[in-house]
Motif scaffolding. Structure first.
Motif, PDB file in Angstrom:
ATOM      1  N   PHE A   2     -10.829 -16.484  -1.719  1.00  0.00           N
ATOM      2  CA  PHE A   2     -11.267 -16.703  -3.100  1.00  0.00           C
ATOM      3  C   PHE A   2     -10.121 -17.240  -3.945  1.00  0.00           C
ATOM      4  CE2 PHE A   2     -11.506 -14.999  -7.450  1.00  0.00           C
ATOM      5  CZ  PHE A   2     -12.664 -15.623  -7.887  1.00  0.00           C
ATOM      6  N   GLU A   3      -8.944 -16.626  -3.842  1.00  0.00           N
ATOM      7  CA  GLU A   3      -7.791 -17.070  -4.628  1.00  0.00           C
ATOM      8  C   GLU A   3      -7.446 -18.530  -4.320  1.00  0.00           C
ATOM      9  OE1 GLU A   3      -3.286 -15.547  -5.667  1.00  0.00           O
ATOM     10  OE2 GLU A   3      -3.995 -15.390  -3.596  1.00  0.00           O
ATOM     11  N   ALA A   4      -7.440 -18.886  -3.046  1.00  0.00           N
ATOM     12  CA  ALA A   4      -7.090 -20.257  -2.659  1.00  0.00           C
ATOM     13  C   ALA A   4      -8.072 -21.262  -3.244  1.00  0.00           C
ATOM     14  CB  ALA A   4      -7.055 -20.371  -1.131  1.00  0.00           C
ATOM     15  N   GLY A  40     -16.763 -10.624 -17.700  1.00  0.00           N
ATOM     16  CA  GLY A  40     -16.675 -10.011 -16.390  1.00  0.00           C
ATOM     17  C   GLY A  40     -17.206 -10.985 -15.360  1.00  0.00           C
ATOM     18  N   ALA A  41     -17.551 -10.471 -14.188  1.00  0.00           N
ATOM     19  CA  ALA A  41     -18.204 -11.264 -13.154  1.00  0.00           C
ATOM     20  C   ALA A  41     -19.047 -10.319 -12.313  1.00  0.00           C
ATOM     21  CB  ALA A  41     -17.185 -11.985 -12.272  1.00  0.00           C
ATOM     22  N   ASN A  42     -20.268 -10.731 -12.035  1.00  0.00           N
ATOM     23  CA  ASN A  42     -21.123  -9.905 -11.188  1.00  0.00           C
ATOM     24  C   ASN A  42     -20.751 -10.040  -9.721  1.00  0.00           C
ATOM     25  OD1 ASN A  42     -22.882 -10.749 -13.739  1.00  0.00           O
ATOM     26  ND2 ASN A  42     -23.585  -8.748 -13.004  1.00  0.00           N
ATOM     27  N   PHE A  43     -20.346 -11.259  -9.337  1.00  0.00           N
ATOM     28  CA  PHE A  43     -19.899 -11.485  -7.958  1.00  0.00           C
ATOM     29  C   PHE A  43     -18.825 -12.564  -7.966  1.00  0.00           C
ATOM     30  CE2 PHE A  43     -24.479 -10.459  -7.772  1.00  0.00           C
ATOM     31  CZ  PHE A  43     -24.384  -9.218  -7.152  1.00  0.00           C
ATOM     32  N   LEU A  44     -17.966 -12.526  -6.955  1.00  0.00           N
ATOM     33  CA  LEU A  44     -16.988 -13.580  -6.686  1.00  0.00           C
ATOM     34  C   LEU A  44     -17.348 -14.186  -5.344  1.00  0.00           C
ATOM     35  CD1 LEU A  44     -13.766 -11.489  -7.466  1.00  0.00           C
ATOM     36  CD2 LEU A  44     -15.044 -12.927  -9.072  1.00  0.00           C
ATOM     37  N   ILE A  45     -17.336 -15.510  -5.255  1.00  0.00           N
ATOM     38  CA  ILE A  45     -17.733 -16.181  -4.020  1.00  0.00           C
ATOM     39  C   ILE A  45     -16.498 -16.769  -3.350  1.00  0.00           C
ATOM     40  CG2 ILE A  45     -19.199 -17.939  -2.988  1.00  0.00           C
ATOM     41  CD1 ILE A  45     -21.032 -17.696  -5.415  1.00  0.00           C
ATOM     42  N   ALA A  46     -16.166 -16.235  -2.198  1.00  0.00           N
ATOM     43  CA  ALA A  46     -14.931 -16.626  -1.521  1.00  0.00           C
ATOM     44  C   ALA A  46     -14.941 -18.098  -1.115  1.00  0.00           C
ATOM     45  CB  ALA A  46     -14.712 -15.743  -0.295  1.00  0.00           C
ATOM     46  N   GLU A  47     -16.056 -18.581  -0.580  1.00  0.00           N
ATOM     47  CA  GLU A  47     -16.074 -19.925   0.002  1.00  0.00           C
ATOM     48  C   GLU A  47     -15.941 -21.034  -1.038  1.00  0.00           C
ATOM     49  OE1 GLU A  47     -19.589 -21.024   2.099  1.00  0.00           O
ATOM     50  OE2 GLU A  47     -20.942 -20.647   0.415  1.00  0.00           O
ATOM     51  N   THR A  48     -16.198 -20.748  -2.317  1.00  0.00           N
ATOM     52  CA  THR A  48     -16.116 -21.782  -3.355  1.00  0.00           C
ATOM     53  C   THR A  48     -15.124 -21.454  -4.465  1.00  0.00           C
ATOM     54  OG1 THR A  48     -17.910 -20.768  -4.649  1.00  0.00           O
ATOM     55  CG2 THR A  48     -18.535 -22.420  -2.987  1.00  0.00           C
ATOM     56  N   VAL A  81     -11.403 -13.950 -16.749  1.00  0.00           N
ATOM     57  CA  VAL A  81     -12.399 -13.125 -16.059  1.00  0.00           C
ATOM     58  C   VAL A  81     -11.739 -11.820 -15.640  1.00  0.00           C
ATOM     59  CG1 VAL A  81     -14.005 -12.990 -14.119  1.00  0.00           C
ATOM     60  CG2 VAL A  81     -13.529 -15.206 -15.190  1.00  0.00           C
ATOM     61  N   THR A  82     -12.312 -10.702 -16.042  1.00  0.00           N
ATOM     62  CA  THR A  82     -11.823  -9.396 -15.591  1.00  0.00           C
ATOM     63  C   THR A  82     -12.816  -8.846 -14.575  1.00  0.00           C
ATOM     64  OG1 THR A  82     -12.974  -8.232 -17.397  1.00  0.00           O
ATOM     65  CG2 THR A  82     -10.720  -8.928 -17.806  1.00  0.00           C
ATOM     66  N   VAL A  83     -12.335  -8.493 -13.398  1.00  0.00           N
ATOM     67  CA  VAL A  83     -13.271  -8.117 -12.335  1.00  0.00           C
ATOM     68  C   VAL A  83     -12.595  -7.229 -11.309  1.00  0.00           C
ATOM     69  CG1 VAL A  83     -12.737 -10.224 -11.036  1.00  0.00           C
ATOM     70  CG2 VAL A  83     -14.943  -9.070 -10.672  1.00  0.00           C
ATOM     71  N   GLY A  84     -13.342  -6.275 -10.772  1.00  0.00           N
ATOM     72  CA  GLY A  84     -12.835  -5.424  -9.708  1.00  0.00           C
ATOM     73  C   GLY A  84     -12.775  -6.166  -8.392  1.00  0.00           C
ATOM     74  N   ILE A  85     -11.843  -5.790  -7.538  1.00  0.00           N
ATOM     75  CA  ILE A  85     -11.633  -6.514  -6.286  1.00  0.00           C
ATOM     76  C   ILE A  85     -12.822  -6.388  -5.341  1.00  0.00           C
ATOM     77  CG2 ILE A  85      -9.115  -6.376  -6.366  1.00  0.00           C
ATOM     78  CD1 ILE A  85      -9.276  -3.980  -4.461  1.00  0.00           C
ATOM     79  N   GLU A  86     -13.676  -5.392  -5.554  1.00  0.00           N
ATOM     80  CA  GLU A  86     -14.804  -5.168  -4.635  1.00  0.00           C
ATOM     81  C   GLU A  86     -15.951  -6.145  -4.857  1.00  0.00           C
ATOM     82  OE1 GLU A  86     -16.207  -2.859  -8.244  1.00  0.00           O
ATOM     83  OE2 GLU A  86     -14.323  -3.555  -7.355  1.00  0.00           O
ATOM     84  N   LYS A  87     -15.879  -6.996  -5.891  1.00  0.00           N
ATOM     85  CA  LYS A  87     -16.999  -7.869  -6.222  1.00  0.00           C
ATOM     86  C   LYS A  87     -17.059  -9.144  -5.370  1.00  0.00           C
ATOM     87  CE  LYS A  87     -18.867  -5.494  -9.567  1.00  0.00           C
ATOM     88  NZ  LYS A  87     -19.033  -6.050 -10.915  1.00  0.00           N
ATOM     89  N   VAL A  88     -16.079  -9.366  -4.501  1.00  0.00           N
ATOM     90  CA  VAL A  88     -16.069 -10.596  -3.707  1.00  0.00           C
ATOM     91  C   VAL A  88     -17.090 -10.517  -2.575  1.00  0.00           C
ATOM     92  CG1 VAL A  88     -14.265  -9.884  -2.061  1.00  0.00           C
ATOM     93  CG2 VAL A  88     -14.547 -12.313  -2.646  1.00  0.00           C
ATOM     94  N   VAL A  89     -17.781 -11.648  -2.341  1.00  0.00           N
ATOM     95  CA  VAL A  89     -18.689 -11.793  -1.199  1.00  0.00           C
ATOM     96  C   VAL A  89     -18.335 -13.108  -0.506  1.00  0.00           C
ATOM     97  CG1 VAL A  89     -20.541 -10.441  -2.226  1.00  0.00           C
ATOM     98  CG2 VAL A  89     -20.484 -12.917  -2.584  1.00  0.00           C
ATOM     99  N   PRO A  90     -18.673 -13.236   0.774  1.00  0.00           N
ATOM    100  CA  PRO A  90     -18.213 -14.423   1.511  1.00  0.00           C
ATOM    101  C   PRO A  90     -18.802 -15.745   1.035  1.00  0.00           C
ATOM    102  CG  PRO A  90     -18.705 -12.625   3.020  1.00  0.00           C
ATOM    103  CD  PRO A  90     -19.208 -12.200   1.676  1.00  0.00           C
ATOM    104  N   THR A  91     -20.147 -15.821   0.849  1.00  0.00           N
ATOM    105  CA  THR A  91     -20.791 -17.125   0.684  1.00  0.00           C
ATOM    106  C   THR A  91     -21.764 -17.157  -0.486  1.00  0.00           C
ATOM    107  OG1 THR A  91     -22.686 -16.589   2.090  1.00  0.00           O
ATOM    108  CG2 THR A  91     -20.693 -17.416   3.196  1.00  0.00           C
TER     109      THR A  91
END
Length: 436
Positions: free
Chosen positions: A71-73, A207-215, A239-249
């Motif tokens: 996600f960071e990249a 905030g963010a409901n989800f973070l999408i790693a692939e994009t 954006v303030t968000v907990g680390i658990e909100k990331v999903v792959p796709t």
């Protein structure tokens, strides 16, 4: 005289005698609960969708480091920047520094439970910034100087009359000198106030409901469109968000969105669902010049490596509290912190500590309804039982309670003695129930 309500017992006792709150909670039980039931019944195989949601979250948590780095990249590739915060204080400092670098004077905020968790508003106000919540419910509790009492409907404890009083007091500076009691006209006032704030804002925080790693995208859902205006019109979007909100796709996020809308509000899809990727690009009509994501740990890594990992599946829908007989009796403020209901009874001890939240795991009947409605199948009753056991072992339980429980356990292990004692006690209780 101000009455200090320091414990869950004191706050819940006060709530039980608050006639306005009780009326509001009765309305909630016939609103969200019925709409969710209808939405689930209309879905062909909701249990399969829940199973998929659980699997997605479990997979993401199992490989959390990998997906966060991906996600960071991708955020950086899109022109944004990711910041890592170990705790609430570090998160506040990062955001304050970003606001200073943006020469911010006005900050608009979309609804974010994580920003409540890290006490962000207080920190920004202390820096002399004007901070305005743009979600109507969050704006109302901000004016009242209160915390949200529900994670989806922050003003469930407020009546229209109380909101009318607040607006009459605070909106004169915006040219509203007439007291309004009609709900539609009150909302119109909020929109009028917000219109100028959106365009004046130097920084917009969501905030963010989800973070999408692939994009490297964030997913933001609202029912008012305030999140889009907050993130788009200010020069800087944070954006303030907990680390658990990331999903792959993207597909994973789509599955969870279908669960979220139905579980939270009984809707097929939330009114505004936005996928935001980086800052404004050359040729874009609008968007922020700078895009920052602050990834917040604040106790989540500790949960990830222990017996409470499943709590990190939570997608903040509020279904557990809508179906909880305790929450529906005492409301959100009784829980004393950001997260109320069954989810809060687990999260608060994990994040804020057993010492400050030792009553919350016991604020549960263990009826299991929360687990039955959780869209990602979090075993909340099991987690609450484990917390109770840990508190017992750590001697957080009072001596009086320990004596009572030990006595009951002694009797429960001896059926004949137990039945003999209950046969003596029952007539006394029956006499007490009939009154004098």
């Amino acid at each position: 005289m101000t009455v200090l309500l320091d414990t869950f017992q004191q706050r819940s006792s006060h709530a039980l005698h608050d006639a306005r709150l009780q009326a509001s909670l009765r309305g909630l039980s016939t609103g969200f609960v019925v709409r969710r039931a209808d939405a689930v019944a209309a879905f062909a195989d909701f249990e399969e969708l829940r199973r998929q949601g659980q699997a997605i979250k479990d997979h993401a948590l199992e490989h959390l480091d990998r997906y966060l780095l991906e996600f960071e990249a991708n955020v950086q590739r899109a022109g944004g920047k990711v910041h890592w915060a170990r705790d609430a204080a570090e998160a506040r400092n990062i955001i304050r520094d970003l606001c200073r670098k943006a020469n911010a004077r006005t900050v608009t905020k979309g609804k974010s439970m994580v920003s409540e968790e890290i006490a962000l508003n207080e920190a920004l106000l202390a820096d002399g910034l004007e901070v305005i919540e743009t979600d109507a419910g969050e704006y109302i509790v901000q004016l009242a100087g209160e915390a949200p009492s529900h994670i989806v409907m922050p003003t469930v404890h407020k009546t229209t009359e109380q909101i009318s009083d607040l607006f009459f007091e605070h909106h004169k500076r915006y040219g509203f000198h007439k007291r309004e009691t009609d709900a539609a006209k009150l909302i119109a006032q909020v929109r009028t106030v917000m219109r100028d704030k959106y365009f004046a804002a130097d920084v917009g925080i969501t905030g963010a409901n989800f973070l999408i790693a692939e994009t490297g995208s964030i997913v933001l859902v609202t029912n008012e469109g305030n999140g889009d205006l907050t993130s788009t019109l200010a020069r800087t979007h944070i954006v303030t968000v907990g680390i658990e909100k990331v999903v792959p796709t993207l597909d994973d996020a789509s599955t969870l969105l279908r669960l979220l809308a139905r579980s939270a509000l009984g809707m097929d899809i939330t009114s505004y669902t936005s996928f935001i990727t980086g800052p404004k690009r050359p040729g874009d009509i609008d968007g922020p010049e700078a895009f920052h994501v602050v990834l917040i740990d604040n106790g989540r890594t500790k949960m990830l490596s222990g017996a409470y990992r499943s709590m990190l599946r939570c997608i903040r829908c509020g279904a557990c509290m809508n179906h909880c007989p305790v929450y529906m009796s005492v409301g959100g403020h009784s829980y004393g912190w950001v997260y109320p209901g069954p989810m809060g009874a687990v999260l608060t001890p994990m994040i804020d500590g057993h010492e400050t939240a030792k009553d919350l795991p016991h604020a549960c009947t263990l009826n299991g309804k929360c687990q039955q409605v959780c869209p990602v199948k979090i075993p909340l009753p099991d987690l609450l039982r484990r917390l109770r056991h840990e508190q017992w072992e750590a001697h957080f339980i009072s001596k009086t309670a320990r004596f009572g429980i030990s006595t009951w356990a002694l009797l429960a292990k001896r059926p004949r003695l137990y039945h003999a004692m209950t046969s003596l006690i029952m007539p006394v209780l029956a006499r007490c129930g009939r009154g004098k």
